[in-house]
Design a protein around this motif. Structure first.
Motif, PDB file in Angstrom:
ATOM      1  N   GLY A 162      -4.684  38.736  44.628  1.00 52.03           N
ATOM      2  CA  GLY A 162      -4.922  37.315  44.383  1.00 52.03           C
ATOM      3  C   GLY A 162      -3.651  36.500  44.486  1.00 52.03           C
ATOM      4  N   THR A 163      -3.773  35.221  44.180  1.00 52.11           N
ATOM      5  CA  THR A 163      -2.650  34.297  44.397  1.00 52.11           C
ATOM      6  C   THR A 163      -1.441  34.635  43.527  1.00 52.11           C
ATOM      7  OG1 THR A 163      -3.755  32.838  42.838  1.00 52.11           O
ATOM      8  CG2 THR A 163      -4.050  32.350  45.166  1.00 52.11           C
ATOM      9  N   GLN A 164      -1.692  35.177  42.340  1.00 54.98           N
ATOM     10  CA  GLN A 164      -0.596  35.501  41.411  1.00 54.98           C
ATOM     11  C   GLN A 164       0.354  36.533  42.007  1.00 54.98           C
ATOM     12  OE1 GLN A 164      -1.251  38.737  39.515  1.00 54.98           O
ATOM     13  NE2 GLN A 164       0.077  38.549  37.758  1.00 54.98           N
ATOM     14  N   LYS A 165      -0.177  37.347  42.923  1.00 52.44           N
ATOM     15  CA  LYS A 165       0.593  38.410  43.563  1.00 52.44           C
ATOM     16  C   LYS A 165       1.864  37.852  44.230  1.00 52.44           C
ATOM     17  CE  LYS A 165      -0.612  41.971  46.969  1.00 52.44           C
ATOM     18  NZ  LYS A 165      -1.755  42.461  47.730  1.00 52.44           N
ATOM     19  N   TYR A 166       1.741  36.707  44.877  1.00 51.77           N
ATOM     20  CA  TYR A 166       2.862  36.155  45.633  1.00 51.77           C
ATOM     21  C   TYR A 166       3.932  35.579  44.713  1.00 51.77           C
ATOM     22  CZ  TYR A 166      -0.662  36.766  49.154  1.00 51.77           C
ATOM     23  OH  TYR A 166      -1.630  37.325  49.949  1.00 51.77           O
ATOM     24  N   GLN A 167       3.490  34.920  43.627  1.00 49.51           N
ATOM     25  CA  GLN A 167       4.462  34.350  42.677  1.00 49.51           C
ATOM     26  C   GLN A 167       5.228  35.469  41.981  1.00 49.51           C
ATOM     27  OE1 GLN A 167       1.644  32.399  40.180  1.00 49.51           O
ATOM     28  NE2 GLN A 167       0.951  31.048  41.820  1.00 49.51           N
ATOM     29  N   LYS A 168       4.497  36.448  41.501  1.00 48.32           N
ATOM     30  CA  LYS A 168       5.089  37.485  40.662  1.00 48.32           C
ATOM     31  C   LYS A 168       6.107  38.341  41.421  1.00 48.32           C
ATOM     32  CE  LYS A 168       3.763  40.243  36.792  1.00 48.32           C
ATOM     33  NZ  LYS A 168       3.889  39.507  35.561  1.00 48.32           N
ATOM     34  N   THR A 169       5.817  38.609  42.681  1.00 47.04           N
ATOM     35  CA  THR A 169       6.696  39.515  43.426  1.00 47.04           C
ATOM     36  C   THR A 169       8.010  38.853  43.853  1.00 47.04           C
ATOM     37  OG1 THR A 169       5.382  39.034  45.398  1.00 47.04           O
ATOM     38  CG2 THR A 169       4.903  41.099  44.248  1.00 47.04           C
ATOM     39  N   HIS A 170       8.156  37.563  43.577  1.00 49.00           N
ATOM     40  CA  HIS A 170       9.452  36.923  43.807  1.00 49.00           C
ATOM     41  C   HIS A 170      10.375  37.089  42.605  1.00 49.00           C
ATOM     42  CE1 HIS A 170       7.345  34.568  47.052  1.00 49.00           C
ATOM     43  NE2 HIS A 170       8.406  35.054  47.647  1.00 49.00           N
ATOM     44  N   LEU A 171       9.825  37.636  41.515  1.00 47.16           N
ATOM     45  CA  LEU A 171      10.601  37.801  40.281  1.00 47.16           C
ATOM     46  C   LEU A 171      11.067  39.251  40.153  1.00 47.16           C
ATOM     47  CD1 LEU A 171       8.110  35.877  37.954  1.00 47.16           C
ATOM     48  CD2 LEU A 171      10.123  34.932  39.123  1.00 47.16           C
ATOM     49  N   GLU A 172      12.052  39.470  39.281  1.00 43.65           N
ATOM     50  CA  GLU A 172      12.487  40.840  38.998  1.00 43.65           C
ATOM     51  C   GLU A 172      11.466  41.523  38.087  1.00 43.65           C
ATOM     52  OE1 GLU A 172      14.626  42.474  40.404  1.00 43.65           O
ATOM     53  OE2 GLU A 172      15.936  41.024  41.325  1.00 43.65           O
ATOM     54  N   PRO A 173      11.307  42.853  38.164  1.00 43.86           N
ATOM     55  CA  PRO A 173      12.052  43.777  39.026  1.00 43.86           C
ATOM     56  C   PRO A 173      11.472  43.896  40.433  1.00 43.86           C
ATOM     57  CG  PRO A 173      10.545  45.025  37.675  1.00 43.86           C
ATOM     58  CD  PRO A 173      10.344  43.574  37.304  1.00 43.86           C
ATOM     59  N   PHE A 174      10.365  43.159  40.701  1.00 43.52           N
ATOM     60  CA  PHE A 174       9.655  43.331  41.977  1.00 43.52           C
ATOM     61  C   PHE A 174      10.547  42.990  43.167  1.00 43.52           C
ATOM     62  CE2 PHE A 174       6.450  42.590  38.730  1.00 43.52           C
ATOM     63  CZ  PHE A 174       5.631  43.681  38.932  1.00 43.52           C
ATOM     64  N   ARG A 175      11.348  41.940  43.015  1.00 42.31           N
ATOM     65  CA  ARG A 175      12.189  41.512  44.137  1.00 42.31           C
ATOM     66  C   ARG A 175      13.136  42.636  44.561  1.00 42.31           C
ATOM     67  NH1 ARG A 175      15.349  36.073  43.155  1.00 42.31           N
ATOM     68  NH2 ARG A 175      16.491  37.478  41.796  1.00 42.31           N
ATOM     69  N   SER A 176      13.786  43.278  43.573  1.00 38.46           N
ATOM     70  CA  SER A 176      14.723  44.379  43.884  1.00 38.46           C
ATOM     71  C   SER A 176      13.988  45.593  44.451  1.00 38.46           C
ATOM     72  CB  SER A 176      15.491  44.801  42.631  1.00 38.46           C
ATOM     73  OG  SER A 176      16.363  43.784  42.242  1.00 38.46           O
ATOM     74  N   ILE A 177      12.827  45.900  43.860  1.00 34.93           N
ATOM     75  CA  ILE A 177      12.046  47.061  44.316  1.00 34.93           C
ATOM     76  C   ILE A 177      11.617  46.854  45.771  1.00 34.93           C
ATOM     77  CG2 ILE A 177       9.873  48.341  43.995  1.00 34.93           C
ATOM     78  CD1 ILE A 177      11.889  48.947  41.751  1.00 34.93           C
ATOM     79  N   ILE A 178      11.088  45.659  46.080  1.00 32.41           N
ATOM     80  CA  ILE A 178      10.641  45.361  47.452  1.00 32.41           C
ATOM     81  C   ILE A 178      11.829  45.395  48.408  1.00 32.41           C
ATOM     82  CG2 ILE A 178       9.656  43.552  48.929  1.00 32.41           C
ATOM     83  CD1 ILE A 178       7.825  42.857  46.459  1.00 32.41           C
ATOM     84  N   ASN A 179      12.970  44.888  47.939  1.00 32.07           N
ATOM     85  CA  ASN A 179      14.190  44.898  48.752  1.00 32.07           C
ATOM     86  C   ASN A 179      14.606  46.336  49.097  1.00 32.07           C
ATOM     87  OD1 ASN A 179      16.347  43.596  50.017  1.00 32.07           O
ATOM     88  ND2 ASN A 179      17.674  44.005  48.294  1.00 32.07           N
ATOM     89  N   ASN A 180      14.552  47.227  48.097  1.00 29.98           N
ATOM     90  CA  ASN A 180      14.886  48.642  48.325  1.00 29.98           C
ATOM     91  C   ASN A 180      13.862  49.324  49.223  1.00 29.98           C
ATOM     92  OD1 ASN A 180      17.378  49.478  46.877  1.00 29.98           O
ATOM     93  ND2 ASN A 180      16.334  48.588  45.126  1.00 29.98           N
ATOM     94  N   ALA A 181      12.582  48.946  49.067  1.00 28.09           N
ATOM     95  CA  ALA A 181      11.532  49.492  49.941  1.00 28.09           C
ATOM     96  C   ALA A 181      11.782  49.046  51.385  1.00 28.09           C
ATOM     97  CB  ALA A 181      10.152  49.033  49.463  1.00 28.09           C
ATOM     98  N   ASP A 182      12.148  47.773  51.559  1.00 28.31           N
ATOM     99  CA  ASP A 182      12.466  47.251  52.898  1.00 28.31           C
ATOM    100  C   ASP A 182      13.605  48.037  53.536  1.00 28.31           C
ATOM    101  OD1 ASP A 182      10.544  45.316  52.800  1.00 28.31           O
ATOM    102  OD2 ASP A 182      11.901  43.644  52.372  1.00 28.31           O
ATOM    103  N   LEU A 183      14.611  48.311  52.714  1.00 33.17           N
ATOM    104  CA  LEU A 183      15.785  49.056  53.188  1.00 33.17           C
ATOM    105  C   LEU A 183      15.376  50.453  53.645  1.00 33.17           C
ATOM    106  CD1 LEU A 183      18.769  48.171  53.280  1.00 33.17           C
ATOM    107  CD2 LEU A 183      19.124  49.396  51.129  1.00 33.17           C
ATOM    108  N   ALA A 184      14.542  51.110  52.829  1.00 32.13           N
ATOM    109  CA  ALA A 184      14.055  52.454  53.177  1.00 32.13           C
ATOM    110  C   ALA A 184      13.264  52.422  54.484  1.00 32.13           C
ATOM    111  CB  ALA A 184      13.189  53.006  52.044  1.00 32.13           C
ATOM    112  N   ILE A 185      12.430  51.396  54.651  1.00 28.16           N
ATOM    113  CA  ILE A 185      11.629  51.265  55.878  1.00 28.16           C
ATOM    114  C   ILE A 185      12.538  51.079  57.088  1.00 28.16           C
ATOM    115  CG2 ILE A 185      10.068  49.680  57.112  1.00 28.16           C
ATOM    116  CD1 ILE A 185       8.543  49.365  54.432  1.00 28.16           C
ATOM    117  N   SER A 186      13.556  50.212  56.932  1.00 27.73           N
ATOM    118  CA  SER A 186      14.402  49.931  58.105  1.00 27.73           C
ATOM    119  C   SER A 186      15.315  51.103  58.465  1.00 27.73           C
ATOM    120  CB  SER A 186      15.196  48.631  57.916  1.00 27.73           C
ATOM    121  OG  SER A 186      15.882  48.646  56.708  1.00 27.73           O
ATOM    122  N   GLU A 187      15.613  51.986  57.506  1.00 28.58           N
ATOM    123  CA  GLU A 187      16.495  53.131  57.799  1.00 28.58           C
ATOM    124  C   GLU A 187      15.716  54.388  58.204  1.00 28.58           C
ATOM    125  OE1 GLU A 187      18.763  53.612  54.225  1.00 28.58           O
ATOM    126  OE2 GLU A 187      20.075  51.902  54.635  1.00 28.58           O
ATOM    127  N   ALA A 188      14.388  54.337  58.122  1.00 30.05           N
ATOM    128  CA  ALA A 188      13.575  55.551  58.302  1.00 30.05           C
ATOM    129  C   ALA A 188      13.572  56.059  59.734  1.00 30.05           C
ATOM    130  CB  ALA A 188      12.143  55.267  57.868  1.00 30.05           C
TER     131      ALA A 188
END
Length: 337
Positions: free
Chosen positions: A218-244
């Protein structure tokens, strides 16, 4: 055995040290509720006492959408829930998934061969590999339990212990480690009264004045994931994806905007190999991988029975049917180990 080409392709992709991406299908294999059962649970068990008239109207509209067979994610997008109503939906979601998660943990205490993921991780670590990345959209802790059964240290963004606090990846060191990036949060993450996020191990109920940190659709998903700890977790996931070097998708439906864009970019631009094993390929997976421009893919779904698999490969335009189970994680392991 299937055509040797497919087995060879599976082994070749696996040899490139995949990042493991787990979706709801990986948990469904252990009996966890999917979106359908969760929707029924929310209608029956969400606490709507003392809500305002306008909140109750939103709730009734939401329930009607579910009764009309609109899927849970679409229904949550079609209503604008207040913060209080969203909080009640999150708590009801937590109650269902947590009770199922704890039952699986209890069952695993009696069966030390329960998690195929343990075998996969142990096999990957038989090399000189020091770090494995798992990215998951699931709230449950099945990946963590699988690590524990394989005597493998895992890191989810927090310190060790019972009352865990946020910690950077460099703060926790071990010879071998699985990083589990939980992009939608976890059953053991809570916002504390101090408004930071902490992780509390194996608790049965939400403590007073603590809020579960799981992101519902739902809509709350987008707001919440801009906050910590989600922002750092997503950032680390992105890093893992780009290095895979490759990707192994287990029960993942290719429906998540936090994982998709970078993953598809790598598969399309850099021809990074992707293996998909699942009960049934989602429409998104078919559209993005099979009908898209992915160059290196191996996708395996269940056939008409558990002992039949349908294999789609970039090596061949037509899918082949194989009279054995290679669509489940246990079955897939027979191809590569």
């Amino acid at each position: 055995m299937p055509d040797l080409n497919y087995q060879k392709q599976a082994q070749e992709f696996y040899g490139k040290v995949p990042v493991i991406i787990m979706g709801s299908g990986a948990s469904a294999a252990h009996g966890m509720s999917g979106m359908g059962r969760l929707a029924q649970h929310l209608v029956a068990h969400t606490d709507v006492s003392d809500l305002s008239v306008s909140e109750l109207e939103v709730w009734e509209k939401f329930c009607q959408l579910l009764c009309d067979r609109v899927d849970l994610e679409s229904a949550l997008h079609q209503v604008t829930a207040s913060e209080e109503l969203t909080s009640r939906i999150v708590k009801a979601t937590w109650a269902l998934i947590n009770s199922e998660d704890i039952k699986i943990f209890q069952k695993s205490l009696q069966d030390n061969a329960m998690f195929s993921l343990s075998r996969l991780l142990e096999h990957m670590f038989r090399s000189n590999l020091k770090k494995i990345n798992i990215i998951t959209t699931n709230y449950d802790r099945l990946a963590e339990y699988a690590c524990d059964q394989g005597r493998i240290h895992h890191y989810t963004g927090f310190t060790h212990g019972f009352f865990r606090q946020l910690a950077s990846p460099t703060e926790i060191t071990s010879v071998r480690r699985v990083n589990i990036w939980k992009v939608h949060g976890s059953l053991d993450w809570f916002q504390s009264p101090l408004e930071d996020t902490v992780a509390l191990s194996n608790i049965q109920e939400i403590p007073d004045n603590y809020q579960p940190q799981i992101v519902t659709p739902g809509t709350q998903k987008y707001q919440k994931t801009h906050l910590e700890p989600f922002r750092s977790i997503i950032n680390n996931a992105d890093l893992a994806i780009s290095e895979a070097g490759s990707y192994l998708c287990i029960g993942y439906g290719f429906n998540d905007e936090h994982i998709q864009p970078k993953l598809m970019l790598k598969c399309l631009r850099q021809k990074t190999p992707v293996t998909i094993i699942t009960y049934a390929l989602s429409d998104s997976a078919k559209r993005l991988i099979l009908e898209g421009n992915a160059q290196n893919y191996l996708a395996i779904e269940r056939g008409e029975t558990d002992d039949q698999s349908i294999v789609y490969s970039s090596l061949d335009k037509a899918p082949i049917t194989v009279e054995m189970n290679i669509w489940s994680l246990e079955g897939y392991l027979s191809l590569i180990i």
